[in-house]
Design an enzyme around this catalytic site. Structure first.
Site, PDB file in Angstrom:
ATOM      1  N   SER A   1      28.146  43.522  48.591  1.00  0.00           N
ATOM      2  CA  SER A   1      29.029  43.636  47.429  1.00  0.00           C
ATOM      3  C   SER A   1      29.085  42.327  46.651  1.00  0.00           C
ATOM      4  O   SER A   1      29.084  42.316  45.413  1.00  0.00           O
ATOM      5  CB  SER A   1      30.433  44.037  47.888  1.00  0.00           C
ATOM      6  OG  SER A   1      31.295  44.185  46.789  1.00  0.00           O
TER       7      SER A   1
ATOM      8  N   HIS B   1      40.800  32.959  47.591  1.00  0.00           N
ATOM      9  CA  HIS B   1      39.657  33.012  48.501  1.00  0.00           C
ATOM     10  C   HIS B   1      39.438  31.666  49.179  1.00  0.00           C
ATOM     11  O   HIS B   1      38.410  31.462  49.838  1.00  0.00           O
ATOM     12  CB  HIS B   1      38.392  33.436  47.754  1.00  0.00           C
ATOM     13  CG  HIS B   1      38.472  34.811  47.166  1.00  0.00           C
ATOM     14  ND1 HIS B   1      38.948  35.890  47.869  1.00  0.00           N
ATOM     15  CD2 HIS B   1      38.145  35.289  45.938  1.00  0.00           C
ATOM     16  CE1 HIS B   1      38.897  36.972  47.111  1.00  0.00           C
ATOM     17  NE2 HIS B   1      38.416  36.634  45.932  1.00  0.00           N
TER      18      HIS B   1
ATOM     19  N   SER C   1      36.135  41.617  49.946  1.00  0.00           N
ATOM     20  CA  SER C   1      36.606  42.131  51.234  1.00  0.00           C
ATOM     21  C   SER C   1      37.645  43.245  51.083  1.00  0.00           C
ATOM     22  O   SER C   1      38.172  43.730  52.081  1.00  0.00           O
ATOM     23  CB  SER C   1      37.219  40.989  52.061  1.00  0.00           C
ATOM     24  OG  SER C   1      36.258  40.021  52.378  1.00  0.00           O
TER      25      SER C   1
END
Length: 212
Positions: free
Chosen positions: A182, A153, A69
């Site tokens: 990604s 995360h 991100s």
């Protein structure tokens, strides 16, 4: 007193067999954690309580995000701003040392770590790095002096009470389509994930929260 971490259940056996064929970095299985069934490798069973009971400090700075991100560039920016733009020190020390990833050890299966060590028998520096990243983050970061910079995360519900103790928390978000693309490429590229399937299958897992 230690807090009891969120409950987990093992991924059903049929789905586990299916995913182990595609994610070669995991060798044992997966778990679903908490009421929202967050998806993690089996090492959550061993390490989940340690992460949940990690002792945050008031002067910690945390970055929270879904993988891919923009966490890395944000980490570098925040560290530089907090350290008077000390580019000289930033060049000398890896970002992973200055801004460690709390739960990365969960994604290092013991068999994969042994394979890394075998592949790098002549490279002492890489051997040391392999051993270091396999250590539980809650043990490594607990020994770091303040002020600490930590990335994770984990969803907020799986972390210690960061806001309760006054930590600075930065949340990074990105368009989920870009994140998935990604994240797919990274899963294909790194041995700890070792994904060998196609993007359509990965996207299906991603939509159903099975690609953490």
């Amino acid at each position: 007193m230690a807090r009891e971490p969120p409950k987990y259940e093992r991924l059903p056996e049929e789905k586990t067999r299916e995913m182990l064929k595609l994610f070669k970095g995991e060798r044992t299985g997966f778990v679903l954690v908490g009421p929202k069934k967050y998806f993690f490798p089996f090492r959550y069973i061993e390490q989940g309580a340690g992460f949940y009971n990690f002792e945050a400090r008031p002067d910690d700075t945390w970055i929270l995000s879904h993988p891919r991100s923009g966490t890395t560039v944000t980490s570098e920016l925040i560290w530089l701003l907090a350290n008077n733009l000390n580019f000289d020190l930033a060049r000398k020390r890896l970002l992973t040392e200055r801004f460690p990833f709390l739960e990365f050890s969960m994604f290092n299966h013991p068999e994969v770590t042994r394979e890394f060590l075998s592949m790098n028998k002549e490279n002492i520096a890489k051997q040391e790095l392999c051993l270091e990243i396999a250590k539980p983050g809650y043990e490594v970061i607990a020994k770091m002096p303040s002020p600490r910079f930590i990335k994770s995360h984990f969803p907020f519900s799986m972390l210690p009470g960061l806001l309760d103790v006054g930590c600075k928390v930065v949340y990074v978000a990105r368009n989920p389509k870009d994140v998935a693309t990604s994240w797919y490429h990274l899963n294909c590229a790194i041995k700890t994930q070792g994904y060998i399937g196609d993007f359509a299958t990965f996207w299906n897992y991603f939509q159903n929260s099975l690609s953490k």
